[in-house]
Structure formats: structure tokens, C-alpha cells
Design a protein around this motif. Sequence first.
Motif, mmCIF file in Angstrom:
data_model
loop_
_atom_site.group_PDB
_atom_site.id
_atom_site.type_symbol
_atom_site.label_atom_id
_atom_site.label_comp_id
_atom_site.label_asym_id
_atom_site.label_seq_id
_atom_site.Cartn_x
_atom_site.Cartn_y
_atom_site.Cartn_z
ATOM 1 N N LEU A 146 0.812 -1.223 0.000
ATOM 2 C CA LEU A 146 0.000 0.000 0.000
ATOM 3 C C LEU A 146 0.843 1.268 0.000
ATOM 4 O O LEU A 146 0.290 2.371 -0.035
ATOM 5 N N ARG A 147 2.180 1.141 0.048
ATOM 6 C CA ARG A 147 3.002 2.341 0.151
ATOM 7 C C ARG A 147 2.998 3.130 -1.157
ATOM 8 O O ARG A 147 2.821 2.579 -2.234
ATOM 9 N N ALA A 190 10.879 1.933 -7.478
ATOM 10 C CA ALA A 190 10.706 1.385 -8.825
ATOM 11 C C ALA A 190 9.567 0.379 -8.868
ATOM 12 O O ALA A 190 8.794 0.327 -9.839
ATOM 13 N N ALA A 191 9.427 -0.426 -7.809
ATOM 14 C CA ALA A 191 8.325 -1.386 -7.743
ATOM 15 C C ALA A 191 6.987 -0.663 -7.683
ATOM 16 O O ALA A 191 5.996 -1.094 -8.303
ATOM 17 N N ILE A 192 6.935 0.431 -6.944
ATOM 18 C CA ILE A 192 5.712 1.226 -6.881
ATOM 19 C C ILE A 192 5.397 1.817 -8.246
ATOM 20 O O ILE A 192 4.244 1.813 -8.706
ATOM 21 N N ALA A 193 6.432 2.315 -8.920
ATOM 22 C CA ALA A 193 6.242 2.972 -10.215
ATOM 23 C C ALA A 193 5.690 2.017 -11.272
ATOM 24 O O ALA A 193 4.997 2.447 -12.197
ATOM 25 N N GLU A 194 5.986 0.737 -11.135
ATOM 26 C CA GLU A 194 5.478 -0.231 -12.117
ATOM 27 C C GLU A 194 3.958 -0.306 -12.117
ATOM 28 O O GLU A 194 3.351 -0.682 -13.123
ATOM 29 N N GLY A 195 3.351 0.037 -10.980
ATOM 30 C CA GLY A 195 1.898 -0.063 -10.883
ATOM 31 C C GLY A 195 1.166 1.196 -11.288
ATOM 32 O O GLY A 195 -0.072 1.261 -11.161
ATOM 33 N N HIS A 196 1.870 2.206 -11.789
ATOM 34 C CA HIS A 196 1.200 3.445 -12.179
ATOM 35 C C HIS A 196 0.278 3.177 -13.373
ATOM 36 O O HIS A 196 0.702 2.550 -14.358
ATOM 37 N N PRO A 197 -0.963 3.618 -13.316
ATOM 38 C CA PRO A 197 -1.924 3.280 -14.380
ATOM 39 C C PRO A 197 -1.630 3.936 -15.723
ATOM 40 O O PRO A 197 -2.042 3.403 -16.767
ATOM 41 N N GLU A 199 1.637 6.003 -16.484
ATOM 42 C CA GLU A 199 3.050 6.139 -16.841
ATOM 43 C C GLU A 199 3.908 5.178 -16.022
ATOM 44 O O GLU A 199 4.730 5.606 -15.210
ATOM 45 N N PRO A 200 3.730 3.893 -16.213
ATOM 46 C CA PRO A 200 4.515 2.930 -15.427
ATOM 47 C C PRO A 200 5.961 2.856 -15.914
ATOM 48 O O PRO A 200 6.256 3.070 -17.091
ATOM 49 N N PHE A 201 6.857 2.591 -14.994
ATOM 50 C CA PHE A 201 8.237 2.265 -15.337
ATOM 51 C C PHE A 201 8.783 1.380 -14.233
ATOM 52 O O PHE A 201 8.247 1.362 -13.118
ATOM 53 N N GLY A 202 9.811 0.613 -14.543
ATOM 54 C CA GLY A 202 10.370 -0.329 -13.579
ATOM 55 C C GLY A 202 11.851 -0.105 -13.355
ATOM 56 O O GLY A 202 12.451 0.843 -13.868
ATOM 57 N N ILE A 203 12.444 -1.007 -12.607
ATOM 58 C CA ILE A 203 13.855 -0.870 -12.239
ATOM 59 C C ILE A 203 14.755 -0.914 -13.462
ATOM 60 O O ILE A 203 15.791 -0.242 -13.509
ATOM 61 N N ASP A 204 14.380 -1.684 -14.488
ATOM 62 C CA ASP A 204 15.183 -1.722 -15.708
ATOM 63 C C ASP A 204 15.169 -0.374 -16.419
ATOM 64 O O ASP A 204 16.177 0.046 -16.997
ATOM 65 N N ASP A 205 14.028 0.301 -16.386
ATOM 66 C CA ASP A 205 13.947 1.633 -16.992
ATOM 67 C C ASP A 205 14.828 2.623 -16.230
ATOM 68 O O ASP A 205 15.488 3.480 -16.825
#
Length: 342
Positions: A146-147, A190-197, A199-205
Motif C-alpha cells: 500500500l506504500r 521502482a516497484a511502486i512505479a510499475e503499478g502506475h496506471p 506512466e509505469p516504469f520499472g527498475i530496468d527503466d
Amino acid sequence: MNGGAGGAPAPGRVVLLTTSHRVAAGQLSWPAWRTLHEADRVLCPDPDHPHLPYLREAGVPVELADLTGQELVDATAGGRTVVYLPPSGGAPPAVTDELARLGGSGRVAMPDLELLPGSYDLPGARLLDLVQVMDRIRAECPWSSLRTHEELAKYGIEEMYELVEAIEDGDREAIREELGDVLLQVVFHAAIAEGHPEEPFGIDDVAATLVEKLVHRHPHIYGDEVAETPEQVQANWVRLKGVEKARDSVTDGVPVASPALAQAAKLADRARAAGLPLPAAPAAPAVDDEATLGDHLLAEAAAAQAAGIDPEAALRHAARRYRAAIRAAEADRGAGRFDEDQ
């Protein structure tokens, strides 16, 4: 090899072939492939082992068999070479423990036991474990799932301060631990950012952006420019960042949320480097060493506390006025764009 007692056939060799789950399946060392092709038997207790399809494709027959340590020893009778491919999670302790017990008993003609690494972790491979663990925690932990970026921001600041403290103390063990805590913040965000509806991005980005930036800002390594001194490297960095950011003021890029003292010093440094007249400020006592300055700042903070004034807030407000004065000076000079050192 050890000879068998009483004329019994001499046992051969057991090769424990280990692989890293951090390396793509099918990527094995040449000694591993050679041993696999030359072995009399290749045994594996794990039908889902990721390397099995590639071994079969390469013409290496693999027997699915969950053998005990004694059965592995027996399989080498007659001088055979048996390759044992442990489950992807590692060799069962029962097997290796039994082989050790048999070898130490002195009553069993043991084959040669060889540990053959089929693949090795590359530098940075443990980061893959970190990402995997973080993904699972983010998915399954009631708190972590939930963070948000906003909720974690304060922890990032705290972890950096703890790292600085460890560095200043010269505590190597603490530095390693605090670096891990700082890295956790990066992976968590980065894990949180992957769930953005949207503009998602992850650790590889994140890593790809950093690699691109580092390569671009080191043209003396990845390009044709020459930089033989630290000063030349710094000049290249300043110039390239100025082009990238295309900032309109030397005050751009100095975080408003940074500690007030660091912010004020950075603003003064930027203004001085740009050749701007420094905004008028109250006269300060002359200081010529760090200790004197520290004592002065401590006295000012104590006086502010005694007067019921938050010294951090007071300096932050002064820094904002300072920022506005710098921008006014830039406007008066007709400044266009500025490079900066950070």
C-alpha cells in the motif's frame, strides 16, 4: 580413483554440476558441456529443472531419478562417471550429507567427488535477487503493498543521513548496511512505479536511464573527447548537463526541499560561479576553519531555539528570498541560459 575392496569394480566419479539461477538457462561453461557429453549417466531429480530442455536439445540424455547418496556411489561402479544435476534450488542436504558420511566412514570405496560450477554469477547478479524479493514483498506484504512514493520520501532522506553518518564514522560494516538501505529505497520506488496506471516504469527503466546518462556524460571514455584531469572531466559534466537540462536560471536544480543550510550554500555557489553579484546579506563573523564555523552555527541554532524560532525554517525562508534575489539579478543582466555544476 579409489580401488574397490576384495577385487570389486573400482568406483568412478560423481560430478555435482551446480548452476546459477541468475544466469539464463542453457548458458553453461565449456567444461560443463564437455563433462555432460562424456558422462556415462546424467541424473537429475527435478523434472522442472530449467536446463533440461537445453540438455535434451544438445543431445545429452538425462535420467529423472531421485537418488540417495549411496545410490549415486553405486551408480559409479565400474569406473563410470555420473553427473548429478541438483534441483534448481540446490543439492538436497540429505544427498550431500550422506556422501560426506560415507566418505568419512572408511568402509566404502568412494568415487572421486567433484564440484563443477556450470555457470557463475556475473557482477551485480545479486541485484536480480533483490528485485525478485522486492516484487514478492510488494505483492504479498499488507504494509508494503500500500506504500506510495510520497509516503516513502521521508525514509529516503533518513537513509541518506544514516549513510553519511556511517561514512563520517569510518564504519565499513555500517557503510555496507546503509548502502543497502539506500538501494532498498530505489528498488521500492521502482516497484511502486510499475503499478502506475498511466506512466509505469520499472527498475530496468531506471537503470537504462542512468546508463544512458553516464555514457553521455563521459565522452572521454565512450566518445572522442579528451579529458586528462579531474577538472576537465568536471567541465565536460557541467557543459553536457547544462545542454541536457536547458535551465533558465542557476537556481534551477537546487531542491527547495533540501536542508536549508545546504540549500543556502548551494545557491551562493551557483551565483558566484555564474559571476552574478551576490545578493546583500547581513555581515557574518570572520571564520577561517571548520571548527570556528561549526561553533558559530551551533551558537546561532541555540539562540534561535531559546527565542522560540525554528532555525531550519528561518534559514529556509531566507534561502527562498535569496533565490528570488538571484533571479532578479539574472533578469537585470539579461541572462539567457546557465550551466551548473550539479
